[in-house]
Design an enzyme around this catalytic site. Sequence first.
Site, mmCIF file in Angstrom:
data_model
loop_
_atom_site.group_PDB
_atom_site.id
_atom_site.type_symbol
_atom_site.label_atom_id
_atom_site.label_comp_id
_atom_site.label_asym_id
_atom_site.label_seq_id
_atom_site.Cartn_x
_atom_site.Cartn_y
_atom_site.Cartn_z
ATOM 1 N N SER A 144 4.096 -1.640 -3.245
ATOM 2 C CA SER A 144 3.497 -2.111 -1.675
ATOM 3 C C SER A 144 3.573 -3.442 -1.535
ATOM 4 C CB SER A 144 2.007 -1.833 -1.875
ATOM 5 O OG SER A 144 1.655 -0.427 -1.158
ATOM 6 N N LYS A 147 5.914 -3.955 1.501
ATOM 7 C CA LYS A 147 5.452 -3.870 2.833
ATOM 8 C C LYS A 147 5.456 -5.069 3.981
ATOM 9 C CE LYS A 147 2.813 0.258 1.914
ATOM 10 N NZ LYS A 147 2.156 0.753 0.816
ATOM 11 N N TYR A 272 11.219 4.597 2.820
ATOM 12 C CA TYR A 272 9.729 3.973 2.588
ATOM 13 C C TYR A 272 9.775 4.072 1.099
ATOM 14 C CZ TYR A 272 4.993 3.874 1.304
ATOM 15 O OH TYR A 272 3.785 3.481 0.462
ATOM 16 N N TYR A 324 -5.462 -4.107 -0.112
ATOM 17 C CA TYR A 324 -6.109 -2.990 0.075
ATOM 18 C C TYR A 324 -7.724 -3.291 0.450
ATOM 19 C CZ TYR A 324 -2.087 -1.801 -2.995
ATOM 20 O OH TYR A 324 -0.792 -1.441 -3.562
ATOM 21 N N VAL A 342 0.895 -1.181 -6.483
ATOM 22 C CA VAL A 342 0.369 -0.321 -7.833
ATOM 23 C C VAL A 342 1.053 -0.525 -9.139
ATOM 24 C CG1 VAL A 342 -0.950 1.257 -6.348
ATOM 25 C CG2 VAL A 342 1.486 1.711 -6.884
HETATM 26 N N1 GLN Z 1 4.431 4.185 -3.786
HETATM 27 C C1 GLN Z 1 2.984 4.115 -3.578
HETATM 28 C C2 GLN Z 1 2.721 5.191 -2.280
HETATM 29 O O1 GLN Z 1 3.323 5.189 -1.341
HETATM 30 C C3 GLN Z 1 2.951 2.700 -3.275
HETATM 31 C C4 GLN Z 1 1.453 2.311 -2.819
HETATM 32 C C5 GLN Z 1 1.086 1.180 -3.184
HETATM 33 O O2 GLN Z 1 1.738 0.141 -3.960
HETATM 34 N N2 GLN Z 1 -0.263 0.941 -2.969
HETATM 35 O O3 GLN Z 1 1.622 5.642 -2.716
#
Ligand code: GLN
Length: 513
Positions: A144, A147, A272, A324, A342
């Site tokens: 993430s 993003k 993505y 988050y 994550v």
């Molecule tokens: N690949 C993970 C997902 O799309 C990435 C999410 C994340 O890092 N929070 O669920």
Amino acid sequence: MTDKSESLFNTFAASGAVSKLVLLETFGNAGMLRSDPRLVRLFKALDGMPEQIDFDQFQILQNCSPALFEKVLNGQMAVPQFADFCHELERIFSETADNVDGKLADYIPQLARVNPEKFAMSVCTIDGQQYSIGDSSDFFCVQSCSKPITYLLALEENGENEVHNYVGTEPSGKTFNELTLNSKGRPHNPMINAGAIMSGSLIKRGQTSSDRFDYVMSKWRELAGQMKVGFDNAVYLSERQTGDRNFALAYFMREKKAFPADVELLDVLDFYFQCCSIEVTSQAMSVMAATLANGGTCPITGVKVFRSDYVKNCLSLMSSCGLYDFSGEFAFRVGIPGKSGVSGAIFLVVPNLMGIAIWSPRLDELGNSVRGVDFCKRLAARYKLHAFDSMVGLRDDRLDPRRNLYQSRYGGVVAFCAAAKEGDLVEMRGLIARGLDPNTKDYQERTALHVAARYKRLAVVQYLVEMGVDVNAIDSWGHTPLDDASAAGDSAIVSLLREHGASSSPAERIKTE
Ligand code: GLN
């Protein structure tokens, strides 16, 4: 240029030459790396020079990178006491390393197999001062943390208004992959999965997937100052295979007619997953964060990657939505815009100061790196880096890495004159190196040369006159340094000053005549 470089040379010179070792140490302490593209020529030239460097050689070095050379030697970098700062980061790092709470992400085998003990931290300032500790050359996928970059790419291409027709600016109050949209049927913000899928759909729409991917990779490289940026194909394949929730989000958005016209849904999802699978080292990530801290211009290559008003947009959303469901708490306690992933990565952007990247794979229930958050909290407890720290003023004994203890003009001159009185040349050199003008006068308009003459500090007088300070400066009683030397009865200093063109003040001359 010559005057300036002469006084710079004299600041560092002992018996007419500057030591190579001292120069190397000065660059090292300022966080300048040999790999820094701005310094490759300078280090190469320096390597070929003898231990004692004369003025001509000094100028050759200076000409390799004039602005940076002066800034480093004058101690005027973004974090002036960089070595002290790194030392403190090292302490915080080792305290944080004891924290073994949390567990690895296990929704894909590639993340479940990572060594949970891994821990890295890197920092890069807006002047390109760098420092890394731990597993900082290991690659990890950004997840993430991609993003904010995807959002910035969408902004660059479409502008703020257009992008925000498709994605909101409000925290969702839900987990990052919650199957939910705002009341207009749009993703809440670009920092959660739905929002990132949406921003991705706004990038290079007319191009093939391969060209789009090349483009994004080249942007990541620009952000990271051309350091290596990789791609973990196994992570990508796993993400795609297990990405039911992301497919569900995309179909849900399509049902709500949230996407721009003629968007190929599967391409957008693929894109993505690819962005999540980009891999970097903590060092590269810190340079990327520093590029954002620097308003979108990479500090080590000078390449403008993003417009600064878009960086502002991005940092605003990182502060409210970057961690988050911990975002509010993080903004309150730490107060630095950040983004987590994550894989256990977190990057922080301290505007106009530095970027920081931390990587440690064990996560808390919310999906943030346990050590990453722990490190940030400890950092905030030690340093004034919170967005609103300017409010607390003196009722706070935390340190400010921006603050140069010796750069307050008045504090500096007091220290300088006191050092002249004590004959402390080391301290005096240090103050000059940090930017103090040796001609500065105190509140009674006395210079360090007056003080050194009065207190019979021959070595200090010698140092100052050789540096070319004003030998006939007049204090508020109308006295020159020579008057002080005569009053103190130091004949060696009197003749040294005379040799350098000193004269007594008109008042003193009348007295002696
Ligand atoms: N690949 C993970 C997902 O799309 C990435 C999410 C994340 O890092 N929070 O669920």
